[in-house]
Design a protein around this motif. Structure first.
Motif, PDB file in Angstrom:
ATOM      1  N   ALA B 124       4.612  -3.002  11.396  1.00 28.71           N
ATOM      2  CA  ALA B 124       6.024  -3.582  11.553  1.00 28.71           C
ATOM      3  C   ALA B 124       7.054  -2.802  10.702  1.00 28.71           C
ATOM      4  CB  ALA B 124       6.368  -4.412  12.064  1.00 28.71           C
ATOM      5  N   THR B 125       8.223  -3.086  11.564  1.00 25.45           N
ATOM      6  CA  THR B 125       9.398  -2.408  10.368  1.00 25.45           C
ATOM      7  C   THR B 125       9.830  -3.792  10.350  1.00 25.45           C
ATOM      8  OG1 THR B 125      10.344  -0.307  11.761  1.00 25.45           O
ATOM      9  CG2 THR B 125      12.000  -1.135  10.067  1.00 25.45           C
ATOM     10  N   ASP B 126      10.567  -4.053   8.553  1.00 24.14           N
ATOM     11  CA  ASP B 126      10.545  -5.367   8.335  1.00 24.14           C
ATOM     12  C   ASP B 126      12.306  -5.309   8.656  1.00 24.14           C
ATOM     13  OD1 ASP B 126       8.346  -7.321   6.412  1.00 24.14           O
ATOM     14  OD2 ASP B 126       8.569  -6.821   8.977  1.00 24.14           O
ATOM     15  N   ILE B 127      12.718  -7.293   8.366  1.00 23.05           N
ATOM     16  CA  ILE B 127      13.451  -6.942   7.779  1.00 23.05           C
ATOM     17  C   ILE B 127      14.375  -7.848   6.237  1.00 23.05           C
ATOM     18  CG2 ILE B 127      16.259  -7.606   8.608  1.00 23.05           C
ATOM     19  CD1 ILE B 127      15.541  -5.333  10.499  1.00 23.05           C
ATOM     20  N   ALA B 128      14.524  -7.014   5.486  1.00 24.17           N
ATOM     21  CA  ALA B 128      14.497  -7.544   3.922  1.00 24.17           C
ATOM     22  C   ALA B 128      15.976  -8.083   4.125  1.00 24.17           C
ATOM     23  CB  ALA B 128      14.140  -6.731   3.481  1.00 24.17           C
ATOM     24  N   SER B 335      -5.314  -4.602   5.078  1.00 23.60           N
ATOM     25  CA  SER B 335      -5.271  -5.129   3.379  1.00 23.60           C
ATOM     26  C   SER B 335      -3.830  -4.056   3.087  1.00 23.60           C
ATOM     27  CB  SER B 335      -5.494  -4.326   2.298  1.00 23.60           C
ATOM     28  OG  SER B 335      -5.873  -3.112   2.252  1.00 23.60           O
ATOM     29  N   LEU B 336      -3.409  -3.312   4.095  1.00 19.42           N
ATOM     30  CA  LEU B 336      -1.708  -2.968   4.210  1.00 19.42           C
ATOM     31  C   LEU B 336      -0.753  -3.782   5.144  1.00 19.42           C
ATOM     32  CD1 LEU B 336      -2.705   0.793   3.448  1.00 19.42           C
ATOM     33  CD2 LEU B 336      -1.841  -1.167   1.421  1.00 19.42           C
ATOM     34  N   GLU B 337      -1.479  -4.467   6.114  1.00 20.10           N
ATOM     35  CA  GLU B 337      -0.897  -5.192   7.460  1.00 20.10           C
ATOM     36  C   GLU B 337      -0.204  -4.281   8.709  1.00 20.10           C
ATOM     37  OE1 GLU B 337      -0.741  -8.092   5.079  1.00 20.10           O
ATOM     38  OE2 GLU B 337      -0.183  -8.591   7.187  1.00 20.10           O
ATOM     39  N   PHE B 338      -1.529  -2.984   8.188  1.00 25.38           N
ATOM     40  CA  PHE B 338      -1.861  -2.802   9.497  1.00 25.38           C
ATOM     41  C   PHE B 338      -2.612  -2.893  10.621  1.00 25.38           C
ATOM     42  CE2 PHE B 338       0.326   1.534   8.346  1.00 25.38           C
ATOM     43  CZ  PHE B 338       0.266   1.664   7.378  1.00 25.38           C
ATOM     44  N   ALA B 339      -2.250  -3.282  11.832  1.00 32.95           N
ATOM     45  CA  ALA B 339      -3.167  -4.517  12.902  1.00 32.95           C
ATOM     46  C   ALA B 339      -3.934  -3.554  13.066  1.00 32.95           C
ATOM     47  CB  ALA B 339      -1.807  -4.922  13.670  1.00 32.95           C
ATOM     48  N   PRO B 340      -5.282  -3.880  13.709  1.00 30.58           N
ATOM     49  CA  PRO B 340      -5.791  -3.004  14.473  1.00 30.58           C
ATOM     50  C   PRO B 340      -5.167  -2.673  15.523  1.00 30.58           C
ATOM     51  CG  PRO B 340      -7.341  -5.087  14.167  1.00 30.58           C
ATOM     52  CD  PRO B 340      -5.615  -4.857  13.698  1.00 30.58           C
TER      53      PRO B 340
END
Lengths: 331, 359
Positions: B124-128, B335-340
């Motif tokens: 995902a691309t977050d909005i920080a 662990s790196l926030e990539f989804a299956p």
């Protein structure tokens, strides 16, 4: 002839004839032509390299030149999605940052050169001169990093608000304070051009004939009057050449400028606003360019930059060369 | 004598120069003459693979590199130069595989001549954001985000933002939108999403890995953007999720089509992917702004693709690595926030990998 022969002839030489060596060693016979060939080759190769580079840049820019023509130069746009490109924003950014940087760097460099040639105690001249020239040795990316980490925050929190409150009515200082923008780029470029301009100016001042200076002082002129009446007019041509050489450097600086200028398109009046220069746009966009026309347009920017830099350099060399060639004592 | 010498030297120099130039130009006409990056040829060694591209997949790639070399003895070297760079390099065939968060446009696919795209990670691309006085959990909607990046909403206490965040004390700080100045898949994901939720964005800016942002400040790479974000009060930026979490940036919750504000995490990203109905033949999928039938989906999720030539000298090595990446390699994803990867994507990937041949 034998009467004129030296009494101790070199070993291996026929003592009956003239005492010139008739059989030189292979090393002697080949050495001179090879030396000549290698140095000539190196020089010719450099010339060929410049030509080949310029040719390749213009060849890459070909599709953009035929697509947009000369109107590219004053068209203000850069849109990879609609494939419309123009160089105006970046020529403006390059012009503003380089010219302002030189406006600040030139008096600074002349002052440094004057101090080092005339006013500094002899013992200090070499150390200070070396340190000033060390500024040129700092890699541009390090200067850019300093710009992001130190200069940017300082400008945003201290200098730009101060300028804004004092001179806010001038459009130049009218925008909102920001960490990136044209002002940090100008400061970074000033830091990078001062060593060049000051070292050339110093050299020019050193060629100023002593008799003229001493004559002025003997007639009762003060130090400053001597500088103003004798040294500055003498060195004027060379200083102009040095400044144009510095301009060539400022125009081409890519990395340090990319890091602090903010990479925004558009022409704004304020120094606090972001912008972009030719070199910086090329550096940041070339690798990720998405279409052939974009790549060709970036090459077109490079061609424009090449022309500006080469012309500036050629003018500078002509002027500085003329100044150096003047014999001592000429007025 | 002197003139002969001179002539000889010039002849040699001229000959070398012509040979050099001639060799150079024929080299570049072999590789696609449209791409930057000089044609150096791919590595023909079967024990090494080179790749370049997306910075989004870079953290996962570095885990793959070390694990793959220890298990299979093959060294994979990856340069995270941005999705745009990955596309250019694979077009010029200077690397064995490229990686891009954006699927190839029709023009790029034509220039790349026979490159397959294989979705191999889901993120995902977050909005920080970095606003003094505003903590975690700021809520934004797609249209509001579009207006921020269009420059229509200029301060943090704008009524449109305040309406979405009734409990928060928003300062009057100016909003500084930060974007990627280089070619980036995160830019693609964001602009794809904004084009779907804002017709004005679609007509004014469009979707691409590199767009002309109407306002804001550019940073190079995720680190450039992250650096600018950290130092500018009132700034907002779009950054890859793993980068946001690693650097502990505060990020916003974006409203999805169902009206919920899902936190960007594996669950919400997977929900977005699960809403995918079918996979087209060229594997070009877009899962931004999933429909309201996926209530927990995070709206700015994106697949990231491997770009491989259909014919490659290194076909066996590539197939082995890609099979690893979508198989065993996915163990590092969580662990790196990539989804299956969802089942239909895995099926499509396997059949695409089978198409790679030696050539």
């Amino acid at each position: 002839m034998s009467g004129a022969a030296p009494t101790s002839a070199p070993v291996g030489v026929d003592a009956a004839g003239p005492a010139l060596a008739t059989s030189r060693s292979l090393r002697d016979r080949l050495g001179a032509p090879v030396f000549y060939a290698l140095t000539a080759l190196a020089s010719v190769a450099s010339v060929v390299l410049v030509g080949a580079l310029a040719y390749k840049v213009f060849a890459q820019a070909g599709p953009a030149i035929s697509h947009s023509g000369l109107a590219f130069v004053w068209h203000s746009a850069w849109n990879p999605v609609t494939n419309v490109y123009g160089a105006a924003d970046f020529i403006f950014g390059t012009a503003v940052t380089s010219v302002l940087a030189l406006l600040v760097a030139a008096p600074l460099s002349i002052a440094i050169a004057l101090y080092l040639t005339e006013l500094a105690p002899r013992a200090l001249r070499t150390p200070i001169g070396t340190l000033v020239e060390m500024l040129a040795a700092i890699p541009s990316v390090v200067v850019g990093l300093w710009g992001i980490l130190v200069l940017g925050p300082f400008l945003q929190s201290t200098l730009e608000p101060a300028l804004h409150s004092a001179f806010g009515f001038i459009p130049l200082f009218g925008g909102d304070p920001s960490q990136v923008g044209l002002l940090p780029a100008v400061i970074v470029l000033t830091i990078m051009t001062v060593p060049i301009v000051s070292s050339i100016t110093r050299e020019i001042f050193a060629t100023c004939p002593g008799e003229l200076k001493e004559g002025a002082l003997a007639l009762g002129a003060t130090r400053w009057e001597m500088v103003r009446a004798v040294m500055l007019p003498y060195a004027r041509q060379g200083i102009v050449g040095a400044i144009i050489l510095g301009l060539g450097r400022a125009v081409g600086e890519a990395i340090a400028v990319t890091q602090v200028i903010g990479g925004t398109a558009g022409i704004h009046a304020s120094l606090f606003a972001g912008g972009d220069t030719l070199a910086s746009r090329i550096a940041s966009q070339y690798q990720g360019a998405t279409s052939n026309l974009q790549i060709a347009s970036i090459a077109y920017l490079a061609a424009i930059l090449l022309v500006i830099a080469l012309v500036a350099n050629a003018i500078a060399r002509a002027i500085v060369g003329g100044a150096r060639a003047r014999p001592a004592g000429a007025i | 004598m002197k003139s002969w010498r001179m002539l000889g030297v010039l002849a040699v120099a001229g000959g070398l120069a012509v040979a050099g130039c001639g060799g150079g130009s024929s080299n570049s006409s072999n590789a696609s003459s449209s791409a930057p990056g000089s044609g150096g040829g791919t590595s023909s060694s079967s024990t090494n693979l080179t790749g370049a591209g997306s910075t989004l997949v870079a953290p996962l790639m570095s885990k793959w590199e070390s694990d793959y070399s220890s298990k299979h003895g093959v060294t994979v070297t990856y340069g995270a130069i941005g999705s745009g760079g990955g596309i250019s390099q694979i077009t010029a065939r200077t690397v064995d595989f490229g990686a891009s968060d954006a699927p190839l446009t029709p023009d790029q696919a034509k220039a790349a001549k026979g490159v397959l795209q294989i979705p191999w990670a889901l993120a995902a691309t977050d909005i920080a954001y970095n606003v003094q006085g505003v903590g975690n959990g700021l809520k934004l909607t797609g249209p509001v985000l579009a207006d921020i990046y269009l420059g229509k909403i200029t301060s943090w206490n704008d009524p449109q933002i305040a309406k979405l965040n009734p409990g928060m004390n928003l300062p009057s700080t100016k909003i500084t939108p930060i974007y990627r100045s280089d070619g980036s898949g995160d830019t693609y994901a964001l602009t794809d999403y904004l084009s779907k939720v804002s017709p004005e964005w679609k007509s004014k800016v469009g979707t691409s890995t590199q767009v002309s942002f109407p306002t804001g400040v550019g940073g190079k790479g995720n680190d450039g953007v992250g650096g600018a974000l950290a130092k500018t009060d009132g700034s907002i930026a779009y950054v890859a999720i793993s980068y946001v979490l690693a650097n502990k940036f505060t990020y916003a919750d974006i409203q999805n089509a169902a009206g919920n504000y899902p936190t960007p995490d594996i669950k919400s990203i997977s929900a977005a992917a699960a809403a995918l109905k079918s996979v087209p033949a060229d594997n070009k999928v877009s899962i931004v702004d999933p429909p309201a039938s996926a209530p927990d989906a995070y709206p700015i999720s994106t697949f990231t693709y491997a770009l491989v030539p259909q014919q490659s000298k290194n076909a066996a090595g590539l197939k082995a690595f890609l099979t690893y990446a979508i198989g065993d390699g996915q163990q590092f994803a969580g662990s790196l926030e990539f989804a299956p990867l969802p089942k239909q994507i895995l099926r499509a990937d396997k059949s695409t990998i089978a198409k790679i041949t030696t050539g």
